[in-house]
Design a protein around this motif. Structure first.
Motif, mmCIF file in Angstrom:
data_model
loop_
_atom_site.group_PDB
_atom_site.id
_atom_site.type_symbol
_atom_site.label_atom_id
_atom_site.label_comp_id
_atom_site.label_asym_id
_atom_site.label_seq_id
_atom_site.Cartn_x
_atom_site.Cartn_y
_atom_site.Cartn_z
ATOM 1 N N LYS A 256 0.838 -1.196 0.000
ATOM 2 C CA LYS A 256 0.000 0.000 0.000
ATOM 3 C C LYS A 256 0.869 1.241 0.000
ATOM 4 N N LYS A 257 0.219 2.403 -0.162
ATOM 5 C CA LYS A 257 0.897 3.684 -0.032
ATOM 6 C C LYS A 257 0.342 4.397 1.189
ATOM 7 N N CYS A 258 1.240 4.861 2.049
ATOM 8 C CA CYS A 258 0.837 5.530 3.284
ATOM 9 C C CYS A 258 0.061 6.807 2.963
ATOM 10 N N GLN A 259 -1.069 6.984 3.610
ATOM 11 C CA GLN A 259 -1.898 8.159 3.370
ATOM 12 C C GLN A 259 -1.307 9.416 4.002
ATOM 13 N N ASN A 260 -0.271 9.241 4.813
ATOM 14 C CA ASN A 260 0.349 10.406 5.447
ATOM 15 C C ASN A 260 1.601 10.852 4.698
ATOM 16 N N CYS A 261 2.542 9.928 4.480
ATOM 17 C CA CYS A 261 3.828 10.305 3.881
ATOM 18 C C CYS A 261 3.979 9.860 2.429
ATOM 19 N N GLY A 262 3.105 8.961 1.940
ATOM 20 C CA GLY A 262 3.162 8.515 0.559
ATOM 21 C C GLY A 262 4.157 7.410 0.288
ATOM 22 N N MET A 263 4.785 6.843 1.333
ATOM 23 C CA MET A 263 5.744 5.759 1.141
ATOM 24 C C MET A 263 5.023 4.424 1.003
ATOM 25 N N TYR A 264 5.640 3.509 0.233
ATOM 26 C CA TYR A 264 5.095 2.166 0.083
ATOM 27 C C TYR A 264 5.310 1.381 1.380
ATOM 28 N N PHE A 265 4.320 0.578 1.768
ATOM 29 C CA PHE A 265 4.466 -0.241 2.973
ATOM 30 C C PHE A 265 3.573 -1.471 2.868
ATOM 31 N N ILE A 266 3.847 -2.453 3.721
ATOM 32 C CA ILE A 266 3.019 -3.655 3.829
ATOM 33 C C ILE A 266 2.419 -3.658 5.229
ATOM 34 N N PRO A 267 1.094 -3.780 5.356
ATOM 35 C CA PRO A 267 0.454 -3.760 6.678
ATOM 36 C C PRO A 267 1.034 -4.815 7.607
ATOM 37 N N ASN A 268 1.154 -4.454 8.873
ATOM 38 C CA ASN A 268 1.706 -5.371 9.866
ATOM 39 C C ASN A 268 0.677 -6.370 10.373
ATOM 40 N N SER A 269 -0.510 -5.874 10.684
ATOM 41 C CA SER A 269 -1.499 -6.749 11.297
ATOM 42 C C SER A 269 -2.835 -6.738 10.562
ATOM 43 N N ARG A 270 -3.373 -5.534 10.303
ATOM 44 C CA ARG A 270 -4.675 -5.431 9.657
ATOM 45 C C ARG A 270 -4.526 -5.006 8.205
ATOM 46 N N LEU A 271 -5.291 -5.660 7.320
ATOM 47 C CA LEU A 271 -5.189 -5.364 5.894
ATOM 48 C C LEU A 271 -5.722 -3.977 5.550
ATOM 49 N N ASP A 272 -6.556 -3.402 6.440
ATOM 50 C CA ASP A 272 -7.124 -2.091 6.151
ATOM 51 C C ASP A 272 -6.281 -0.937 6.698
ATOM 52 N N VAL A 274 -3.853 2.097 6.829
ATOM 53 C CA VAL A 274 -3.607 3.135 5.816
ATOM 54 C C VAL A 274 -2.348 3.943 6.112
ATOM 55 N N TYR A 275 -1.733 3.711 7.289
ATOM 56 C CA TYR A 275 -0.519 4.431 7.660
ATOM 57 C C TYR A 275 0.645 3.457 7.841
ATOM 58 N N CYS A 276 1.845 3.876 7.432
ATOM 59 C CA CYS A 276 3.036 3.028 7.565
ATOM 60 C C CYS A 276 3.599 3.120 8.983
ATOM 61 N N ASP A 277 4.545 2.233 9.276
ATOM 62 C CA ASP A 277 5.172 2.256 10.594
ATOM 63 C C ASP A 277 6.644 2.653 10.507
ATOM 64 N N TYR A 278 7.001 3.431 9.469
ATOM 65 C CA TYR A 278 8.368 3.925 9.356
ATOM 66 C C TYR A 278 8.543 5.132 10.275
ATOM 67 N N PRO A 279 9.561 5.134 11.132
ATOM 68 C CA PRO A 279 9.767 6.287 12.014
ATOM 69 C C PRO A 279 10.204 7.520 11.228
ATOM 70 N N LYS A 280 9.683 8.663 11.604
ATOM 71 C CA LYS A 280 10.018 9.929 10.952
ATOM 72 C C LYS A 280 10.980 10.726 11.826
ATOM 73 N N GLU A 281 11.326 11.928 11.388
ATOM 74 C CA GLU A 281 12.326 12.730 12.090
ATOM 75 C C GLU A 281 11.926 13.033 13.529
ATOM 76 N N ASN A 282 10.634 13.150 13.792
ATOM 77 C CA ASN A 282 10.190 13.436 15.154
ATOM 78 C C ASN A 282 10.141 12.184 16.038
ATOM 79 N N GLY A 283 10.564 11.040 15.475
ATOM 80 C CA GLY A 283 10.604 9.804 16.244
ATOM 81 C C GLY A 283 9.310 9.017 16.225
ATOM 82 N N LYS A 284 8.247 9.606 15.695
ATOM 83 C CA LYS A 284 6.948 8.937 15.639
ATOM 84 C C LYS A 284 6.706 8.370 14.242
#
Length: 364
Positions: A256-272, A274-284
């Motif tokens: 999928k593509k993250c609805q926040n940052c636009g990066m490609y990602f694969i869901p960890n637990s739920r198929l629905d 919409v946000y990735c789990d890549y840490p950003k500069e603010n640590g979140k």
């Protein structure tokens, strides 16, 4: 599944194989470390790598021990890192991607890109200079490959939400994409040397299991002996092709593509998700930030002020359509007076947001 490399001679090449049951991929490379750290699981003979800004480096030393302790990571992560990498310059490309996979995977991109990496570099400056030279020569070609794979992923996983494509599976779209040559992906398999897995290679895995237990386990279906071919290649395009092919066969593992940052990602637990789990500069992560945004949105939707305006408009509309109904108009004026009093008390802190919201809900 046996995670060891196949019983063949190893050279300065990149190897990757998969365990879809565990949702992991394993790879081995005689990579050069530069500001990269890793942890070793000696019991499982695996390594887990991460990028870390540090003063301590290995100054571009080749580490042949990696051949016997392959890296383990989430299934599809190499492909995702390449899709998301900033390839505009050497520094970002290294930090996003090459810190984990080395430069050997660029040797066979085309017949003119063949190069040799030294066994060791005398210092960081020399290492950076030499690998930057390699990258700068191949940068435009890498960007072209990345764009082609992004186009393929967008079609195969219907990133743009095409209504017609929704009725087809990932593997069906993958097949059509290749057959119809909708992009250059079909040409990216040329440098993939597949080392086939088979039952004769399973001796080490099951040597302590009796013949009878093996037969009974297979008969009852309680035992699964999974096969995983190893891909040997020094061509990043061929490696991405192999990963994408394996991913497309796995229905519950979408890109999928993250609805926040636009990066490609694969869901960890739920198929629905919409946000990735890549840490950003603010640590979140975007998932954490997205949860906060969603919570604030829900709060806003439940705001007493929003509810007041919405209810006011609804009541005013009904009264306006029934101008001759004096009772309805009187009830509206009474409600309006009471509601304004509640809002005034809210502004002065005499009532809470929840108290006013609940009153408005009861008196719609």
């Amino acid at each position: 599944m046996n995670i060891d490399l196949p019983d063949i001679r190893h050279f300065d090449d990149f190897y990757i194989w998969f365990n879809k049951d565990e949702k992991q991929e394993y790879y081995s490379t005689p990579m050069y470390f530069y500001k990269a750290t890793f942890n070793v699981d000696y019991e499982k003979r695996l390594r887990y790598i991460s990028w870390k800004e540090t003063e301590s480096t290995d100054r571009g030393l080749k580490n042949p021990g990696l051949l016997y302790y392959p890296f383990a990571q989430r299934f599809g992560l190499l492909l995702l890192r390449f899709l998301n990498a900033d390839l505009s310059n050497y520094e970002t490309a290294y930090k996003d991607f090459f810190y984990a996979y080395g430069f050997e995977i660029l040797r066979d991109i085309d017949e003119y890109s063949n190069f040799e990496l030294k066994g060791r570099y005398e210092d960081d400056k020399t290492y950076l200079k030499e690998t930057k030279k390699i990258y700068d020569i191949l940068k435009e070609q890498l960007i072209y490959i990345q764009e082609n794979i992004q186009d393929a992923v967008d079609y195969i996983y219907n990133i743009n939400g095409n209504e017609y494509l929704k009725q087809f599976t990932h593997s069906q779209r993958y097949a059509v994409y290749l057959i119809k040559r909708k992009g250059k992906l079909y040409s990216y398999k040329k440098n993939d040397n597949v080392i086939e897995d088979n039952y004769s290679n399973k001796y080490d895995d099951f040597r302590n299991t009796s013949e009878n237990d093996l037969l009974e386990g297979l008969k009852e279906g309680s035992m699964i002996i999974s096969m995983s071919n190893t891909h040997k290649s020094n061509d990043i395009a061929s490696i991405c092709y192999a990963i994408l092919e394996e991913l497309s066969k796995t229905h519950n593992y979408p890109i999928k593509k993250c609805q926040n940052c636009g990066m490609y990602f694969i869901p960890n637990s739920r198929l629905d998700e919409v946000y990735c789990d890549y840490p950003k500069e603010n640590g979140k992560t975007c998932r954490e930030q997205g949860a906060i945004l969603a919570y604030n949105k829900r709060l806003q939707e439940k705001s007493a002020y929003t509810e007041y305006r919405k209810t006011y408009q609804q009541k005013f509309g009904v009264v306006n359509k029934n101008k001759d109904d004096k009772k309805l108009k009187a009830e509206f004026e009474t409600w309006k007076k009471q509601a304004k009093e509640k809002i005034t008390k809210l502004k002065h802190g005499k009532l809470t947001e929840d108290e006013v919201y609940e009153w408005l809900q009861r008196n719609k």
